[in-house]
Enzyme design. Structure first.
Site, PDB file in Angstrom:
ATOM      1  N   ASP A  88     -58.618 -34.015 -34.166  1.00 46.83           N
ATOM      2  CA  ASP A  88     -59.792 -33.213 -34.500  1.00 46.83           C
ATOM      3  C   ASP A  88     -60.542 -33.815 -35.677  1.00 46.83           C
ATOM      4  OD1 ASP A  88     -59.688 -30.880 -32.716  1.00 46.83           O
ATOM      5  OD2 ASP A  88     -57.785 -30.446 -33.710  1.00 46.83           O
ATOM      6  N   MET A 120     -63.733 -33.547 -38.069  1.00 45.76           N
ATOM      7  CA  MET A 120     -64.711 -32.536 -38.516  1.00 45.76           C
ATOM      8  C   MET A 120     -65.498 -33.064 -39.705  1.00 45.76           C
ATOM      9  SD  MET A 120     -62.285 -29.206 -38.538  1.00 45.76           S
ATOM     10  CE  MET A 120     -61.259 -28.777 -37.131  1.00 45.76           C
ATOM     11  N   HIS A 163     -61.452 -35.378 -30.490  1.00 47.70           N
ATOM     12  CA  HIS A 163     -62.400 -34.261 -30.382  1.00 47.70           C
ATOM     13  C   HIS A 163     -63.339 -34.320 -31.584  1.00 47.70           C
ATOM     14  CE1 HIS A 163     -62.752 -29.529 -30.478  1.00 47.70           C
ATOM     15  NE2 HIS A 163     -63.897 -30.107 -30.177  1.00 47.70           N
ATOM     16  N   PHE A 207     -61.181 -24.578 -37.413  1.00 47.04           N
ATOM     17  CA  PHE A 207     -59.886 -24.309 -38.045  1.00 47.04           C
ATOM     18  C   PHE A 207     -58.798 -24.091 -36.996  1.00 47.04           C
ATOM     19  CE2 PHE A 207     -63.274 -22.911 -40.799  1.00 47.04           C
ATOM     20  CZ  PHE A 207     -62.932 -23.497 -42.020  1.00 47.04           C
ATOM     21  N   GLY A 237     -55.057 -22.262 -35.950  1.00 51.19           N
ATOM     22  CA  GLY A 237     -54.413 -20.976 -36.220  1.00 51.19           C
ATOM     23  C   GLY A 237     -55.247 -19.741 -35.946  1.00 51.19           C
ATOM     24  N   GLY A 240     -57.708 -23.981 -28.703  1.00 54.08           N
ATOM     25  CA  GLY A 240     -57.865 -22.898 -29.676  1.00 54.08           C
ATOM     26  C   GLY A 240     -57.014 -21.686 -29.322  1.00 54.08           C
ATOM     27  N   GLY A 241     -56.027 -21.396 -30.158  1.00 55.32           N
ATOM     28  CA  GLY A 241     -55.203 -20.203 -29.952  1.00 55.32           C
ATOM     29  C   GLY A 241     -54.290 -20.288 -28.746  1.00 55.32           C
TER      30      GLY A 241
HETATM   31  C1  DX5 Z   1     -60.229 -26.207 -33.831  1.00 57.36           C
HETATM   32  C2  DX5 Z   1     -59.603 -27.462 -33.283  1.00 57.36           C
HETATM   33  C3  DX5 Z   1     -58.325 -27.215 -32.589  1.00 57.36           C
HETATM   34  C4  DX5 Z   1     -57.230 -26.646 -33.456  1.00 57.36           C
HETATM   35  C5  DX5 Z   1     -56.310 -25.866 -32.591  1.00 57.36           C
HETATM   36  O1  DX5 Z   1     -61.531 -26.485 -34.214  1.00 57.36           O
HETATM   37  O2  DX5 Z   1     -60.470 -28.083 -32.344  1.00 57.36           O
HETATM   38  O3  DX5 Z   1     -57.884 -28.398 -31.919  1.00 57.36           O
HETATM   39  O4  DX5 Z   1     -56.507 -27.611 -34.152  1.00 57.36           O
HETATM   40  O5  DX5 Z   1     -55.369 -25.216 -33.369  1.00 57.36           O
HETATM   41  P1  DX5 Z   1     -54.545 -23.986 -32.823  1.00 57.36           P
HETATM   42  O6  DX5 Z   1     -53.800 -24.431 -31.601  1.00 57.36           O
HETATM   43  O7  DX5 Z   1     -53.639 -23.645 -33.959  1.00 57.36           O
HETATM   44  O8  DX5 Z   1     -55.519 -22.882 -32.490  1.00 57.36           O
HETATM   45 ZN    ZN Z   2     -59.749 -29.706 -31.055  1.00 53.98          ZN
END
Ligand code: DX5
Ligand code: ZN
Length: 214
Positions: A34, A36, A65, A142, A144, A175-176
């Site tokens: 990820d 960002m 990503h 983020f 979590g 995500g989640g």
């Molecule tokens: C959020 C990221 C996700 C994140 C997923 O912007 O793209 O890849 O790390 O984390 P969890 O699985 O904890 O939701």
């Molecule tokens: Zn991601």
């Protein structure tokens, strides 16, 4: 069988090489990276130099990503650092088709992602250019966060469109994702599950990865 792409956003960055080797030993198919920029999303993670250094510790495909504005500016850096798939956000640029084409010209796979507020219809015209479509099931930025069930309908719509249009893209969700939410996505036809906290938050990565497959 569904592929698992653990997100290193939840890994211990001081031991990134070991963490990536550990998910490989745990049976993960890909590793999700990820990136960002603190502008497209309200958080800064890391860039190409960081994941480039750990390439030698992990033979898995790098699923990168990009949560950054105008990603076309940095494609060469991300490719050089070892990306096998680069996914951009539909909301991050007006040059979506041009960016997807530029990724494919670099001989790696191209993905397109949509945030929870963006409908599948908004990217229909780009689907023929996609090797993968990434459905965000949280607001990006983020790890979590809690899974948004509206993602399941998008996965279903993308599965149906793939059939209708005779395309071959893979569908990924991010995500989640955990052992409770994964089955809904698998039932809807998802090909790749991204999971950060549900893997790196557990003591036994192999057991955590197996639990996601259901
Ligand atoms: C959020 C990221 C996700 C994140 C997923 O912007 O793209 O890849 O790390 O984390 P969890 O699985 O904890 O939701
Ligand atoms: Zn991601």
């Amino acid at each position: 069988m569904v592929k698992i792409s653990p997100s290193i956003l939840s890994a211990d960055f001081s031991r990134l090489g070991e963490e990536m080797a550990a998910i490989q030993d745990g049976g993960a198919e890909w590793v999700h990276i990820d990136v960002m920029d603190g502008a497209f999303v309200p958080n800064i993670s890391f860039g190409a130099p960081v994941y480039g250094c750990v390439r030698k510790h992990c033979a898995l495909p790098f699923d990168v990503h990009l949560m950054i504005n105008e990603p076309i500016r940095y494609l060469d850096d991300f490719v050089k650092a070892g990306a096998d798939l680069i996914t951009i956000h539909a909301e991050s640029t007006d040059r979506v088709a041009e960016t997807l084409t530029a990724i494919k010209e670099r001989k790696i796979a191209a993905g397109l992602s949509i945030k929870p507020g963006t409908p599948v219809e908004a990217i229909r015209e780009y689907l023929p250019l996609c090797d993968l479509v990434l459905v965000m099931s949280v607001e990006p930025g983020f790890g979590g966060q809690k899974f948004m069930p509206s993602a399941v309908d998008k996965i279903r719509a993308l599965t149906a469109l793939r059939e209708e249009l005779g395309l071959h893209y893979e569908i990924e969700v991010d995500g989640g994702i955990n052992a409770e939410t994964a089955p809904f996505c698998i039932e809807a036809g998802v090909d790749v599950l991204v999971a950060g906290s549900a893997v790196f938050g557990k003591a036994d990565y192999k057991a955590a990865i197996d639990a996601l497959r259901g």
